[in-house]
Scaffold this motif. Structure first.
Motif, short mmCIF file in Angstrom:
data_model
loop_
_atom_site.label_atom_id
_atom_site.label_comp_id
_atom_site.label_asym_id
_atom_site.label_seq_id
_atom_site.Cartn_x
_atom_site.Cartn_y
_atom_site.Cartn_z
N VAL A 162 -11.97 2.74 -19.32
CA VAL A 162 -11.77 3.40 -18.02
C VAL A 162 -10.52 4.26 -18.16
CG1 VAL A 162 -11.32 3.06 -15.57
CG2 VAL A 162 -12.70 1.38 -16.80
N THR A 163 -10.62 5.51 -17.81
CA THR A 163 -9.45 6.40 -17.92
C THR A 163 -9.34 7.23 -16.64
OG1 THR A 163 -9.78 6.51 -20.30
CG2 THR A 163 -8.31 8.14 -19.36
N VAL A 164 -8.15 7.23 -16.07
CA VAL A 164 -7.92 7.93 -14.79
C VAL A 164 -6.81 8.97 -15.00
CG1 VAL A 164 -7.13 7.62 -12.41
CG2 VAL A 164 -8.68 5.95 -13.44
N GLU A 199 0.76 -0.56 -17.60
CA GLU A 199 -0.17 -0.38 -16.48
C GLU A 199 -1.60 -0.76 -16.93
OE1 GLU A 199 -0.89 3.79 -15.42
OE2 GLU A 199 0.33 3.45 -13.64
N SER A 200 -1.97 -0.30 -18.12
CA SER A 200 -3.32 -0.56 -18.62
C SER A 200 -3.49 -2.03 -18.98
CB SER A 200 -3.59 0.30 -19.86
OG SER A 200 -3.32 1.63 -19.58
N SER A 229 -12.26 -4.12 -24.62
CA SER A 229 -11.61 -2.85 -24.37
C SER A 229 -10.45 -2.74 -25.34
CB SER A 229 -11.11 -2.78 -22.93
OG SER A 229 -10.52 -1.53 -22.72
N ARG A 255 -3.21 7.82 -10.45
CA ARG A 255 -3.38 6.38 -10.65
C ARG A 255 -2.88 5.59 -9.44
NH1 ARG A 255 -2.11 6.16 -17.05
NH2 ARG A 255 -3.91 7.45 -17.63
N GLN A 256 -3.17 4.29 -9.45
CA GLN A 256 -2.76 3.38 -8.37
C GLN A 256 -3.31 3.84 -7.00
OE1 GLN A 256 -0.55 0.62 -9.29
NE2 GLN A 256 -1.02 1.36 -11.32
N ARG A 257 -4.52 4.36 -7.04
CA ARG A 257 -5.17 4.79 -5.79
C ARG A 257 -6.59 4.22 -5.69
NH1 ARG A 257 -1.62 8.89 -7.12
NH2 ARG A 257 -0.92 10.29 -5.46
N GLY A 258 -6.88 3.29 -6.58
CA GLY A 258 -8.19 2.64 -6.51
C GLY A 258 -9.28 3.28 -7.35
N GLY A 303 -9.47 3.69 -10.77
CA GLY A 303 -9.79 2.86 -11.94
C GLY A 303 -10.63 1.66 -11.54
N SER A 304 -10.26 1.02 -10.42
CA SER A 304 -11.02 -0.16 -9.97
C SER A 304 -12.45 0.22 -9.62
CB SER A 304 -10.36 -0.77 -8.73
OG SER A 304 -9.03 -1.06 -8.99
N MET A 317 0.86 -1.19 0.00
CA MET A 317 0.00 0.00 0.00
C MET A 317 0.89 1.24 0.00
SD MET A 317 -3.15 0.96 -0.06
CE MET A 317 -4.45 0.05 0.78
N THR A 333 0.33 4.32 -1.86
CA THR A 333 -0.23 5.65 -2.05
C THR A 333 -1.53 5.79 -1.26
OG1 THR A 333 -1.33 4.76 -3.98
CG2 THR A 333 0.68 6.00 -4.37
N ARG A 363 -5.47 -8.58 -15.32
CA ARG A 363 -5.76 -9.01 -13.95
C ARG A 363 -7.27 -9.11 -13.69
NH1 ARG A 363 -1.00 -6.01 -12.14
NH2 ARG A 363 -2.34 -4.20 -11.90
N ARG A 364 -8.03 -8.50 -14.58
CA ARG A 364 -9.49 -8.56 -14.42
C ARG A 364 -10.13 -9.54 -15.41
NH1 ARG A 364 -7.39 -4.50 -12.31
NH2 ARG A 364 -8.29 -3.54 -10.44
C1 COA Z 1 -5.96 1.35 -16.53
C2 COA Z 1 -6.28 2.54 -15.63
C3 COA Z 1 -7.72 2.96 -15.86
C4 COA Z 1 -6.10 2.13 -14.15
O1 COA Z 1 -6.48 3.22 -13.31
P1 COA Z 1 -5.98 3.31 -11.76
O2 COA Z 1 -6.77 4.39 -11.12
O3 COA Z 1 -4.51 3.35 -11.70
O4 COA Z 1 -6.51 1.90 -11.23
P2 COA Z 1 -6.48 1.40 -9.69
O5 COA Z 1 -5.69 2.29 -8.83
O6 COA Z 1 -7.88 1.17 -9.26
O7 COA Z 1 -5.82 -0.01 -9.87
C5 COA Z 1 -4.51 -0.17 -10.39
C6 COA Z 1 -3.69 -1.04 -9.44
O8 COA Z 1 -3.26 -0.26 -8.35
C7 COA Z 1 -3.57 -0.93 -7.15
N1 COA Z 1 -3.89 0.05 -6.12
C8 COA Z 1 -5.08 0.58 -5.86
N2 COA Z 1 -5.01 1.42 -4.81
C9 COA Z 1 -3.73 1.42 -4.42
C10 COA Z 1 -3.03 2.10 -3.40
N3 COA Z 1 -3.65 2.94 -2.57
N4 COA Z 1 -1.72 1.87 -3.30
C11 COA Z 1 -1.10 1.01 -4.15
N5 COA Z 1 -1.72 0.35 -5.13
C12 COA Z 1 -3.01 0.55 -5.27
C13 COA Z 1 -4.79 -1.74 -7.49
O9 COA Z 1 -4.92 -2.83 -6.61
C14 COA Z 1 -4.55 -2.15 -8.89
O10 COA Z 1 -3.87 -3.35 -8.97
P3 COA Z 1 -4.68 -4.62 -9.48
O11 COA Z 1 -4.92 -4.39 -10.95
O12 COA Z 1 -3.75 -5.73 -9.20
O13 COA Z 1 -5.96 -4.66 -8.72
C15 COA Z 1 -5.31 3.72 -15.91
O14 COA Z 1 -3.99 3.23 -15.96
C16 COA Z 1 -5.59 4.48 -17.18
O15 COA Z 1 -6.39 5.43 -17.19
N6 COA Z 1 -4.94 4.11 -18.32
C17 COA Z 1 -5.23 4.77 -19.61
C18 COA Z 1 -6.56 4.31 -20.15
C19 COA Z 1 -6.52 2.83 -20.46
O16 COA Z 1 -5.66 2.33 -21.16
N7 COA Z 1 -7.49 2.08 -19.94
C20 COA Z 1 -7.48 0.63 -20.16
C21 COA Z 1 -8.57 0.03 -19.39
S1 COA Z 1 -10.11 0.34 -20.20
#
Ligand code: COA
Length: 333
Positions: free
Chosen positions: A94-96, A136-137, A127, A101-104, A106-107, A8, A10, A143-144
């Motif tokens: 999904v776009t963040v 990352e994407s 997708s 990013r990596q803060r939940g 996207g999930s 954890m 971030t 993973r999903r």
């Molecule tokens: C793909 C995308 C949407 C992910 O967004 P994100 O906000 O980083 O996603 P999350 O933070 O929810 O999850 C990413 C990972 O970080 C982890 N994470 C979540 N919160 C966290 C935290 N507080 N600390 C550390 N890691 C964390 C998650 O567990 C996840 O890992 P997992 O896949 O093993 O579950 C983003 O990279 C993006 O916008 N990419 C460009 C658009 C794209 O290509 N989208 C493709 C999907 S449609």
């Protein structure tokens, strides 16, 4: 992510999800452009795309994620795929904000959209926004439970460096077969049926473009919205090959509003009985001549990795391949 997980790193953002609103456009485009800096788009393009969506025929749901202060931090959408329509197959994106990013976030967006898909009895979701270099994407999707179903190359042509003399005689060779090259702009002046004929040609060619599912016809209204009335449309760069009054081939370019020196190659296609006669190459040479005459720097095109005939033409012309775009699919049914 489970609380006992050791990585954890971030601060988690408790994103609140809500429907998309008109005033979200600028921030949505900002997040999108920051996420795909190689393919920037504008507010005008985003609005036009949305306004031309046929909601009576195809579903489209977009959600925004906002933080505790009400600032949009990401977005997601599910929609039917008009050119490969199946009522239970959807596209998901999904776009963040890259800074968050990596803060939940996207999930959270993904989970909400998955719930919407399940409520609709969806059987499959695709997708297609991840480049192979966007690790990352790619990881997020795999993973999903998503798996690769298609790979496409984007390739780029350096317009100024293109030596058109290398391909001298291409237009004359097709003319000798009775094929005339023209543009939709010119045809529209002389033939009241020009748009309808161009639409029908596009549908016929579109059915043979390699796809993940079964290609389906789209409507004339969609053709007009995307290829004629779009702020990016260029009817004098919409090249047609004619056999008498019949339209038999097409290759068209569009502008990119956020990159005024770059053109996008859209569909190139020939009716089946006109393939293998040098007409596609002659049409493509028209597009480069247009780009040179109007001072464009680059043409970008995208081709399915299985589309050997198109890739051969682009390779012969000197288009240079970029990392592949991957389409992923997850079966839900
Ligand atoms: C793909 C995308 C949407 C992910 O967004 P994100 O906000 O980083 O996603 P999350 O933070 O929810 O999850 C990413 C990972 O970080 C982890 N994470 C979540 N919160 C966290 C935290 N507080 N600390 C550390 N890691 C964390 C998650 O567990 C996840 O890992 P997992 O896949 O093993 O579950 C983003 O990279 C993006 O916008 N990419 C460009 C658009 C794209 O290509 N989208 C493709 C999907 S449609």
């Amino acid at each position: 992510m489970s609380p006992d997980q050791p990585t954890m790193l971030t601060q988690r953002v408790n994103a609140r999800l809500r429907p998309f609103r008109e005033e979200d456009y600028p921030r949505m485009v900002e997040i999108g452009v920051a996420s795909f800096p190689d393919d920037p788009w504008t507010l005008e393009e985003a609005r036009h795309w949305d306004a031309s969506w046929n909601h009576a025929r195809y579903e489209y749901l977009r959600l925004m994620a906002e933080d505790a202060a009400g600032r949009a931090v990401g977005y997601g959408r599910i929609n039917h795929i008009p050119w490969e329509f199946h009522p239970q197959t959807y596209y998901l994106n999904v776009t963040v904000d890259p800074a968050l990013r990596q803060r939940g976030i996207g999930s959270a967006i993904y989970d909400a959209l998955l719930g919407e898909l399940q409520r609709r009895g969806a059987l499959a979701v695709r997708s297609g926004v991840a480049k192979e270099t966007m690790t990352e994407s790619v990881a997020f999707l795999t993973r999903r439970g998503f798996a690769e179903v298609q790979r496409g190359f984007e390739s780029r042509l350096d317009v100024a460096a293109f030596d058109i003399a290398r391909f001298a005689g291409a237009e004359e060779r097709v003319a000798a077969q009775g094929i005339l090259l023209t543009t939709l702009a010119a045809e529209r002046e002389r033939d009241p049926e020009a748009l309808r004929k161009a639409y029908e040609l596009q549908q016929a060619c579109g059915r043979d473009v390699p796809a993940v599912g079964q290609p389906t016809d789209t409507t004339f209204e969609m053709f007009v919205a995307h290829d004629i009335e779009a702020p990016t449309a260029l009817l004098d760069a919409f090249f047609l090959a004619k056999d008498g009054d019949r339209y038999v081939g097409v290759s068209l370019l569009q502008r990119r509003l956020a990159q005024p020196d770059v053109l996008s190659q859209h569909l190139t296609g020939l009716l089946r009985e006109y393939r293998g006669r040098g007409i596609a190459m002659a049409l493509k040479l028209q597009t480069v001549t247009y780009a040179q005459a109007h001072g464009y720097r680059e043409i970008r095109t995208g081709n399915d990795a299985r589309n050997r005939p198109m890739l051969r033409i682009n390779e012969a012309m000197g288009f240079v391949k970029e990392p592949a775009w991957i389409t992923f699919e997850k079966r839900l049914g």
